[in-house]
Design a protein around this motif. Structure first.
Motif: not given
Ligand SMILES: Cc1cc2nc3c(=O)[nH]c(=O)nc-3n(C[C@H](O)[C@H](O)[C@H](O)COP(=O)(O)OP(=O)(O)OC[C@H]3O[C@@H](n4cnc5c(N)ncnc54)[C@H](O)[C@@H]3O)c2cc1C
Length: 367
Positions: A286-292
């Motif tokens: 979920d790191g990309i979601a946190i980035a976005l």
């Protein structure tokens, strides 16, 4: 020295998402990115439902980039194997393709992207970036999105760990049998002090990503392929998967990943985004979601309240990230502890709904 209203350090998912939204809001952002071309970062390439929704809102549709749909998760530990349907839509996409699409979209919205420039040092009080071409640029507000990498002058205050986690990644060209075995699935192999994730990407290649304690790689003479051979007894199916493919790239790595870290204090004019705001255990994907999500929230705060909005943005986002980050950390710790992982997989086999619940509870959400 040049000056701009909204200055973005780093053009990964967090920096590019902030650039898209700030440009849409008329803030004329400038992004400083060290890579001339987007690269395949150390990342599993898994996009959960929250990441996909956030991307669509930014005008980037993973399906149109060829992302492979993922409907199931398969967990493998020793001889146990458990599968469950995911509770949200998901997809596998290479970071090279995703990051390129996001930066293209930022440029199309009017952001200025300066590529091939490395930030050598950041002056925190003046929000000034000192660059590799000996020039400097400062911003009324600085959006810090350098991700996994810290920059001199503004490094995350992460306490040192005796055996820190490191990330490894390679692109594999699979045999037809492995290609078929990974159809619509994210496969996670658990072993002592780490795990490996495999999924298919848009071009049919397989992304193999590991997160492992540094000591385990050291014991394999620093060679990732040797580490996988060493794991053959603990994770025989992982070794089989590796044997059913040829390397399509060199291994890449990132050291000292500070899983669980969150930026809880805000300061005027400084918005920490993505891995600079919260580092979720990579097993959760979920790191990309946190980035976005952090970029979306920060851009909104800045457009409403200017640089001072960073003071409340940071603790508010840290609070939003607390549950998924803490739970993902716990699950990754359990997954890497064999005497817990075995019974846990046994429990998941009897109640696959728990896998769905864990997957849902480790999402930051699309807001
Ligand atoms: C092993 C592993 C597996 C993972 N798997 C997944 C997964 O499957 N799904 C998922 O959602 N997340 C995953 N993650 C997490 C995900 O990779 C990160 O959370 C995400 O990349 C954060 O995005 P970001 O934009 O903050 O940083 P990054 O993606 O790291 O981007 C930072 C950008 O800043 C640039 N930059 C850095 N320093 C400088 C500098 N000094 N000067 C100029 N530019 C600079 C970089 O070149 C880069 O483009 C994984 C992480 C690890 C370690």
């Amino acid at each position: 020295m040049r000056r701009t209203a909204a200055l973005i350090a780093g053009g990964g998912p967090a920096g590019a998402a902030a650039a898209i939204l700030l440009a849409r809001g008329g803030a004329m952002p400038v992004v400083i990115e060290r890579n001339r071309e987007p690269q395949d970062m150390v990342c599993g390439g898994f996009l959960g439902g929250d990441a996909i929704s956030l991307l669509r809102r930014l005008g980037v549709d993973p399906a149109s980039l060829g992302a492979r749909p993922i409907r199931r998760a398969r967990l493998i530990g020793g001889k146990r194997m458990v599968e469950a349907e995911l509770p949200f839509e998901a997809a596998g996409l290479s970071r090279r393709t995703l990051d390129a699409a996001l930066l293209d979209q930022a440029e199309a919205q009017g952001a200025m992207i300066e590529r091939g420039l490395t930030i050598r040092r950041i002056d925190r009080t003046t929000r000034c970036l000192h660059l590799s071409d000996e020039t400097a640029i400062s911003g009324d507000a600085l959006f810090l999105a350098t991700g996994k990498h810290d920059t001199r002058g503004i490094a995350r205050p992460v306490p040192p760990e005796s055996d820190p986690a490191l990330g490894l990644r390679i692109r594999l060209d699979p045999t037809p049998a492995l290609h078929a075995a990974l159809d619509d699935i994210i496969e996670l192999h658990l072993f002592r002090d780490g795990y490996a994730g495999l999924l298919r990407q848009e071009d049919g290649s397989v992304n193999l990503c590991l997160s492992v304690a540094q000591s385990r790689l050291k014991a394999a003479n620093g060679q990732p392929a040797r580490l996988i051979e060493d794991l053959a007894r603990e994770a025989p199916r992982l070794a089989d998967r590796f044997g059913a493919a040829t390397a399509g790239s060199a291994w890449s790595s990132v050291a000292r990943v500070p899983y669980g870290w969150r930026a809880t204090r805000g300061e005027p004019g400084l918005f920490r985004l993505g891995d600079q705001s919260a580092v979720i255990a990579s097993l959760a994907g979920d790191g990309i979601a946190i980035a976005l999500a952090s970029a979306t929230r920060a851009a909104h705060c800045f457009l409403q309240g200017g640089g001072d909005a960073a003071i409340s943005f940071q603790p508010d986002f840290a609070a939003q990230a607390r549950r998924p980050v803490s739970l993902a950390n716990l699950l990754m710790h359990w997954g890497g502890t064999p005497w817990i992982a075995g019974p846990l997989l046994g429990l998941f086999a009897r109640a696959p709904g728990l896998i769905r619940q864990a997957a849902a509870m480790t999402r930051i959400g699309a807001g």
